[in-house]
Design an enzyme around this catalytic site. Structure first.
Site, PDB file in Angstrom:
ATOM      1  N   CYS A 105      -0.394   4.134   2.218  1.00 29.56           N
ATOM      2  CA  CYS A 105      -0.252   3.873   3.667  1.00 29.56           C
ATOM      3  C   CYS A 105       1.208   4.057   4.092  1.00 29.56           C
ATOM      4  O   CYS A 105       1.484   4.612   5.152  1.00 29.56           O
ATOM      5  CB  CYS A 105      -0.651   2.446   4.032  1.00 29.56           C
ATOM      6  SG  CYS A 105      -2.154   1.856   3.298  1.00 29.56           S
ATOM      7  N   ASP A 106       2.144   3.550   3.298  1.00 28.70           N
ATOM      8  CA  ASP A 106       3.541   3.432   3.757  1.00 28.70           C
ATOM      9  C   ASP A 106       4.539   4.315   3.001  1.00 28.70           C
ATOM     10  O   ASP A 106       5.707   4.385   3.393  1.00 28.70           O
ATOM     11  CB  ASP A 106       3.998   1.967   3.620  1.00 28.70           C
ATOM     12  CG  ASP A 106       3.146   1.035   4.470  1.00 28.70           C
ATOM     13  OD1 ASP A 106       2.656   1.481   5.523  1.00 28.70           O
ATOM     14  OD2 ASP A 106       2.961  -0.131   4.086  1.00 28.70           O
TER      15      ASP A 106
ATOM     16  N   CYS B 195       0.842  -1.204   0.000  1.00 29.07           N
ATOM     17  CA  CYS B 195       0.000   0.000   0.000  1.00 29.07           C
ATOM     18  C   CYS B 195       0.875   1.252   0.000  1.00 29.07           C
ATOM     19  O   CYS B 195       1.424   1.639   1.044  1.00 29.07           O
ATOM     20  CB  CYS B 195      -0.918  -0.013   1.216  1.00 29.07           C
ATOM     21  SG  CYS B 195      -1.932   1.463   1.334  1.00 29.07           S
TER      22      CYS B 195
END
Ligand code: NAP
Length: 303
Positions: A135-136, A132
């Protein structure tokens, strides 16, 4: 007994809830993670009618709020058992003990990202390997990142990372991207993006964190690519194992259904990415949600 149980609170499931509630049906929605589904990780939605530029997070939140206001009941649990019939009613239980009985069911369980299946993949997951980018990605600000995949997800991920990272590689097994041309053109306009085409990731290396990956070309040559991160975006797979005794699945695990969203089991409908279909888009997930809910609502009202 609820009129319509919906499994999954992504776009398909939440749209189904809107239609079922507006038809006056009682609705219980099971969600294993956070509401919103996959779109929550998309930085910008550019292909949903009349919503250019809206973020996936904003879109998902609005949809969730809309369904809450309509009075659907949310249960945050992952279905571990489901059974029953249209004649006797359906039952389902969750891993944390939630229980529900329903007249009709809409499966809208979505898909999850495919893993590479390489040694070290689990070990370095969260330590350089991610599924992701939104997300990261921020963990790799100013660093080097590689994205593996050639579809819309990979190209969007790489574009997102190109704004954050010093250098971004995109690795794809063919010499032509699968992604939409507009997305590819945007990605290739970045000067810090380099393509690694006709290659696959064949090995993962690191110490405490990921340090590099081996790329293998189609003609069998290996090369080492030094990178701080590898974002894996090599497609999606359904997570429908729990439904296999209830409805027919195809060989890849998708619930078999046409545009009417009717499964092999009377009273059970399917909506969104987890069903057999050609086009998996936000707009088709929403369309499925409407089709499934209208049918489930009519049926549950007639019982
Ligand atoms: P996808 O379209 O299935 O693309 C997967 C990519 O990974 C393909 O390029 C494929 O290569 C490659 N791949 C598959 N298995 C592989 C393996 N074992 N090893 C190496 N590479 C592998 O998946 P996606 O990009 O996640 O998109 C999923 C769906 O969501 C699609 O329908 C897509 O259009 C949609 N989506 C749309 C948007 C948008 O409209 N903005 C954004 C994201 C996703 P090949 O090309 O050689 O098959």
């Amino acid at each position: 007994m609820t009129d319509v149980a919906i499994i999954g609170a992504g776009t398909a499931g939440l749209t189904a809830a809107i239609y079922a509630r507006r038809a006056g049906r009682t609705v219980t929605i099971f969600e294993a993670e956070a509401p919103g589904g996959q779109i929550i990780n998309t930085p910008e939605i550019d292909n949903f009618p009349a919503l250019p530029g809206v973020s996936g997070y904003e879109y998902a939140n609005k949809l969730y709020e809309q369904v809450q206001e309509l009075g659907a009941e949310f249960v945050f649990d992952k279905i571990k058992k489901i059974g029953g019939s249209l004649e006797e009613g359906f039952f389902m239980t969750g891993e944390y003990g939630a229980e529900c009985e329903a007249k009709t069911v809409i499966i809208a369980s979505g898909v999850k990202r495919r893993e590479m299946g390489l040694a070290g993949e689990q070990e370095y997951s969260g330590r350089g390997i991610s599924y992701c980018a939104t997300c990261d990605g921020a963990f790799f600000k100013g660093k080097t990142a590689a994205v593996f995949g050639g579809g819309n997800t990979a190209v969007e991920d790489a574009t997102y990372l190109a704004d954050i990272c010093e250098k971004v590689y995109i690795i794809h097994r063919r010499n032509e991207f699968r992604a939409d041309k507009a997305l590819v053109d945007e990605l290739l306009s970045y000067s810090n993006v380099e393509t690694k085409l006709s290659r696959t990731v064949s090995a993962i290396h690191g110490d405490e964190k990921l340090t590099s990956v081996t790329l293998t070309t189609v003609d069998g040559h290996d090369e080492e690519l030094v990178t701080d991160a590898l974002f894996v975006a090599i497609g999606l797979i359904p997570d429908n194992e729990v439904f296999k005794d209830l409805v027919e699945l195809d060989a890849a695990g998708y619930v078999v259904a046409g545009e009417d969203c009717e499964t092999s089991a009377p009273g059970v409908f399917v909506a969104g990415d987890c069903r057999t279909k050609d086009v998996r888009q936000l707009v088709t997930a929403a369309a499925d949600g409407a089709a499934a809910a209208i049918r489930a609502s009519r049926l549950s009202q007639s019982l």
